[in-house]
Write an enzyme that holds these catalytic residues in place. Structure first.
Site, PDB file in Angstrom:
ATOM      1  N   HIS A   1       0.846  -1.184   0.000  1.00  0.00           N
ATOM      2  CA  HIS A   1       0.000   0.000   0.000  1.00  0.00           C
ATOM      3  C   HIS A   1       0.881   1.234   0.000  1.00  0.00           C
ATOM      4  O   HIS A   1       1.939   1.236   0.634  1.00  0.00           O
ATOM      5  CB  HIS A   1      -0.922   0.032   1.238  1.00  0.00           C
ATOM      6  CG  HIS A   1      -2.078   0.953   1.067  1.00  0.00           C
ATOM      7  ND1 HIS A   1      -1.994   2.288   1.348  1.00  0.00           N
ATOM      8  CD2 HIS A   1      -3.320   0.732   0.595  1.00  0.00           C
ATOM      9  CE1 HIS A   1      -3.158   2.852   1.074  1.00  0.00           C
ATOM     10  NE2 HIS A   1      -3.976   1.933   0.609  1.00  0.00           N
TER      11      HIS A   1
ATOM     12  N   ASP B   1      -7.964  -5.426  -0.021  1.00  0.00           N
ATOM     13  CA  ASP B   1      -8.461  -6.154  -1.191  1.00  0.00           C
ATOM     14  C   ASP B   1      -8.160  -7.640  -1.124  1.00  0.00           C
ATOM     15  O   ASP B   1      -8.800  -8.436  -1.809  1.00  0.00           O
ATOM     16  CB  ASP B   1      -7.856  -5.563  -2.468  1.00  0.00           C
ATOM     17  CG  ASP B   1      -8.433  -4.192  -2.754  1.00  0.00           C
ATOM     18  OD1 ASP B   1      -9.627  -4.004  -2.490  1.00  0.00           O
ATOM     19  OD2 ASP B   1      -7.696  -3.319  -3.206  1.00  0.00           O
TER      20      ASP B   1
HETATM   21  N1  CMC Z   1       4.269  -7.443  -5.033  1.00  0.00           N
HETATM   22  C1  CMC Z   1       5.616  -7.423  -5.195  1.00  0.00           C
HETATM   23  N2  CMC Z   1       6.360  -6.328  -5.033  1.00  0.00           N
HETATM   24  C2  CMC Z   1       5.761  -5.188  -4.698  1.00  0.00           C
HETATM   25  C3  CMC Z   1       4.355  -5.121  -4.498  1.00  0.00           C
HETATM   26  C4  CMC Z   1       3.613  -6.299  -4.678  1.00  0.00           C
HETATM   27  N3  CMC Z   1       2.284  -6.299  -4.510  1.00  0.00           N
HETATM   28  N4  CMC Z   1       4.017  -3.858  -4.170  1.00  0.00           N
HETATM   29  C5  CMC Z   1       5.134  -3.145  -4.153  1.00  0.00           C
HETATM   30  N5  CMC Z   1       6.202  -3.948  -4.476  1.00  0.00           N
HETATM   31  C6  CMC Z   1       7.614  -3.548  -4.501  1.00  0.00           C
HETATM   32  C7  CMC Z   1       7.938  -2.745  -5.748  1.00  0.00           C
HETATM   33  O1  CMC Z   1       8.394  -3.569  -6.805  1.00  0.00           O
HETATM   34  C8  CMC Z   1       9.001  -1.800  -5.249  1.00  0.00           C
HETATM   35  O2  CMC Z   1      10.215  -2.522  -5.207  1.00  0.00           O
HETATM   36  P1  CMC Z   1      11.617  -1.738  -5.452  1.00  0.00           P
HETATM   37  O3  CMC Z   1      11.722  -0.722  -4.358  1.00  0.00           O
HETATM   38  O4  CMC Z   1      12.632  -2.817  -5.372  1.00  0.00           O
HETATM   39  O5  CMC Z   1      11.511  -1.109  -6.801  1.00  0.00           O
HETATM   40  C9  CMC Z   1       8.595  -1.524  -3.804  1.00  0.00           C
HETATM   41  O6  CMC Z   1       7.810  -2.666  -3.391  1.00  0.00           O
HETATM   42  C10 CMC Z   1       7.748  -0.257  -3.622  1.00  0.00           C
HETATM   43  O7  CMC Z   1       6.672  -0.319  -4.561  1.00  0.00           O
HETATM   44  P2  CMC Z   1       6.030   0.962  -5.240  1.00  0.00           P
HETATM   45  O8  CMC Z   1       5.328   0.546  -6.484  1.00  0.00           O
HETATM   46  O9  CMC Z   1       7.056   2.045  -5.339  1.00  0.00           O
HETATM   47  O10 CMC Z   1       4.983   1.383  -4.120  1.00  0.00           O
HETATM   48  P3  CMC Z   1       3.711   2.273  -4.360  1.00  0.00           P
HETATM   49  O11 CMC Z   1       3.438   2.919  -3.064  1.00  0.00           O
HETATM   50  O12 CMC Z   1       3.875   3.144  -5.557  1.00  0.00           O
HETATM   51  O13 CMC Z   1       2.583   1.185  -4.719  1.00  0.00           O
HETATM   52  C11 CMC Z   1       0.728  -0.231  -4.633  1.00  0.00           C
HETATM   53  C12 CMC Z   1       1.542   0.823  -3.883  1.00  0.00           C
HETATM   54  C13 CMC Z   1      -0.536  -0.551  -3.809  1.00  0.00           C
HETATM   55  C14 CMC Z   1       0.271   0.316  -5.993  1.00  0.00           C
HETATM   56  C15 CMC Z   1       1.591  -1.506  -4.831  1.00  0.00           C
HETATM   57  O14 CMC Z   1       1.971  -2.025  -3.578  1.00  0.00           O
HETATM   58  C16 CMC Z   1       0.874  -2.570  -5.663  1.00  0.00           C
HETATM   59  O15 CMC Z   1       0.929  -2.524  -6.906  1.00  0.00           O
HETATM   60  N6  CMC Z   1       0.189  -3.545  -4.969  1.00  0.00           N
HETATM   61  C17 CMC Z   1      -0.611  -4.535  -5.676  1.00  0.00           C
HETATM   62  C18 CMC Z   1      -1.949  -3.936  -6.062  1.00  0.00           C
HETATM   63  C19 CMC Z   1      -2.880  -3.772  -4.875  1.00  0.00           C
HETATM   64  O16 CMC Z   1      -3.060  -4.692  -4.078  1.00  0.00           O
HETATM   65  N7  CMC Z   1      -3.529  -2.594  -4.793  1.00  0.00           N
HETATM   66  C20 CMC Z   1      -4.547  -2.320  -3.780  1.00  0.00           C
HETATM   67  C21 CMC Z   1      -4.186  -1.216  -2.854  1.00  0.00           C
HETATM   68  S1  CMC Z   1      -5.312  -1.179  -1.444  1.00  0.00           S
HETATM   69  C22 CMC Z   1      -6.829  -0.653  -2.115  1.00  0.00           C
HETATM   70  C23 CMC Z   1      -6.824   0.765  -2.529  1.00  0.00           C
HETATM   71  O17 CMC Z   1      -6.592   1.630  -1.671  1.00  0.00           O
HETATM   72  O18 CMC Z   1      -7.093   1.022  -3.709  1.00  0.00           O
END
Ligand code: CMC
Length: 431
Positions: free
Chosen positions: A308, A366
């Site tokens: 998240h 989720d």
């Molecule tokens: N699986 C594997 N690796 C992950 C995941 C994941 N679900 N989420 C983040 N990472 C890694 C990512 O690759 C990155 O690694 P590095 O630092 O080595 O490049 C690191 O963790 C940070 O990720 P980020 O993309 O910079 O983090 P963010 O804050 O931009 O993304 C997120 C948050 C929710 C979009 C992401 O965690 C994700 O894509 N999760 C899966 C989708 C999901 O479950 N979304 C629902 C969110 S809760 C409901 C809502 O509020 O909408």
């Protein structure tokens, strides 16, 4: 927002600029850069708004490190345990918990608005019968502006109020109609003797040919899912609604924009994506393969339902829903379902894996909502529409707050331009 007379100094090209600092009632201090461009001639750069407060708000607060979510100051676990969805709607919209009379009046107003204009039935019939319910929702909610002209004048507080009630009341009806349409069943009219969540189950699962009795435990679980998704401060879809409405667009159009944003798999679409991922994994023995893929920098695959942007400890909504999932599965006697075994094993594996621990990736709301909705009998395509129904009150509350703010101005971000500078047009024969 408290002006603490604190400030920060920015040194740039030999000049110093004082940036005022605002102290919120909770959360980190905020640097006021509104005059920065006028004074220093520079923009700030923050794609994804990771360090930018786009507005001030009194509705919802999240402390991502503590895993805390407050609506008007009340912790989400207390609201999910002691309150119910429509009471939380009242709290979000009007700022305080209602008295018994206020709640009765509010519930009455929402309930009397649950039916949609009968001509909307014709509008639905224009969609392909296999349309994804989210595609239908984006279209139908946008079209509400064409059906309810008398609540599109945003300068009129009365019309704003009517539009808010209409959106909250009609979204379950529209989502249920989108579902019924996609499976070829007749639309089911709302029943005003049922509460909000029970009525939604009724509109989704009953058919004219036989009686349908809503199971109160499932209705309670549905209500809890609605409550836990009601608002989440300045997330992507809420910011979309605010940005769309900053131009003065009507509330139905703005909420349709929010729905479009929520649909994406990184946001509300994650519940559908998560369940589809669990199905793709299929059996417990394939979990290590998918964990390895999630860690592989060269593989775009991510574990859906994990991580998240704000929560870096636990997602407090997930904690409540995990318990709800256990109750629903026990009630329905499906604890041994292979999909749920994959979910439970995946959760445990990820929670003990250094990659997920180091990056603070925990199961989010989720992960568990999809498990409950699947057990209730909803197809995955309905997961995000259900999130939409719940979040409508959040969008509406944030929209109302913004419209009533005299400082409201059109949202217009700047950019870091990296394209060509001025060049002369070349005639086609010379290219
Ligand atoms: N699986 C594997 N690796 C992950 C995941 C994941 N679900 N989420 C983040 N990472 C890694 C990512 O690759 C990155 O690694 P590095 O630092 O080595 O490049 C690191 O963790 C940070 O990720 P980020 O993309 O910079 O983090 P963010 O804050 O931009 O993304 C997120 C948050 C929710 C979009 C992401 O965690 C994700 O894509 N999760 C899966 C989708 C999901 O479950 N979304 C629902 C969110 S809760 C409901 C809502 O509020 O909408």
């Amino acid at each position: 927002m408290t002006d603490t007379k604190k400030s920060a100094t920015l040194s740039l090209n030999g000049e110093s600029y004082e940036l005022p600092i605002f102290s919120p009632t909770a959360g980190p201090d905020v640097l006021d850069i509104r005059k920065l461009y006028a004074q220093a001639g520079v923009f700030t750069y923050d794609p994804g708004f990771t360090s930018t407060a786009s507005c001030d708000s009194t509705i919802t607060f999240i402390d991502g490190n503590k895993g805390e979510l407050l609506h008007r100051g009340y912790p989400i676990d207390q609201l999910a345990g002691k309150s119910h969805y429509l009471e939380v709607c009242y709290l979000l919209l009007y700022g305080e918990l209602p008295t018994a009379t206020q709640l009765e009046d509010f519930e009455g107003r929402v309930t009397r608005h649950t039916m949609v204009h009968e001509q909307m039935h014709n509008f639905f019939r224009g969609f392909r019968r296999d349309a994804h319910p989210m595609a239908t929702l984006v279209g139908v909610v946008g079209a509400m502006s064409a059906f309810y002209h008398d609540s599109t004048d945003i300068s009129d507080p009365w019309q704003r109020e009517v539009a808010s009630i209409r959106l909250i009341a009609k979204l379950p009806t529209i989502a249920a109609m989108a579902y019924k349409y996609s499976i070829g069943q007749p639309f089911v009219y709302p029943r005003n003797d049922l509460d909000y969540a029970a009525n939604f189950l009724h509109m989704c699962f009953s058919v004219p040919a036989e009686d349908y009795n809503v199971n109160p435990i499932l209705a309670r679980a549905m209500d809890r899912i609605f409550t836990l998704h009601a608002d989440h401060e300045q997330n992507a879809s809420t910011s979309t609604v605010r940005l769309a409405s900053s131009s003065g667009a009507n509330p139905f159009a703005c909420v349709a924009a929010g729905i479009a944003c929520l649909w994406g798999p990184a946001h509300g679409g994650a519940n559908q994506a998560c369940l589809e991922m669990l199905k793709e994994i299929g059996t417990v023995d394939r979990i290590p393969e998918f964990i390895a893929r999630a860690k592989d920098k060269n593989d775009p695959f991510r574990l859906m339902g994990f991580g998240h942007r704000v929560y870096k400890n636990t997602d407090p909504r997930a904690t409540v829903l995990k318990q709800s999932a256990d109750e629903v599965l026990e009630l329905l006697g499906i604890e041994d379902n292979p999909l749920l075994q994959v979910a439970k094993e995946l959760e445990q594996t990820a929670l003990h894996d250094p990659y997920f621990i180091d990056k603070k990736l925990f199961p989010n709301v989720d992960f568990y909502s999809g498990i409950i909705l699947e057990a209730m009998g909803f197809p995955t395509s309905m997961f995000t529409p259900i999130f939409t129904v719940a979040r409508t009150v959040g969008w509406v509350s944030q929209w109302k707050e913004m419209i009533a703010d005299p400082q409201n101005k059109i949202g217009r971000p700047r950019q870091l331009y990296l394209g060509e500078t001025t060049r002369n047009y070349t005639d086609i024969e010379n290219r």
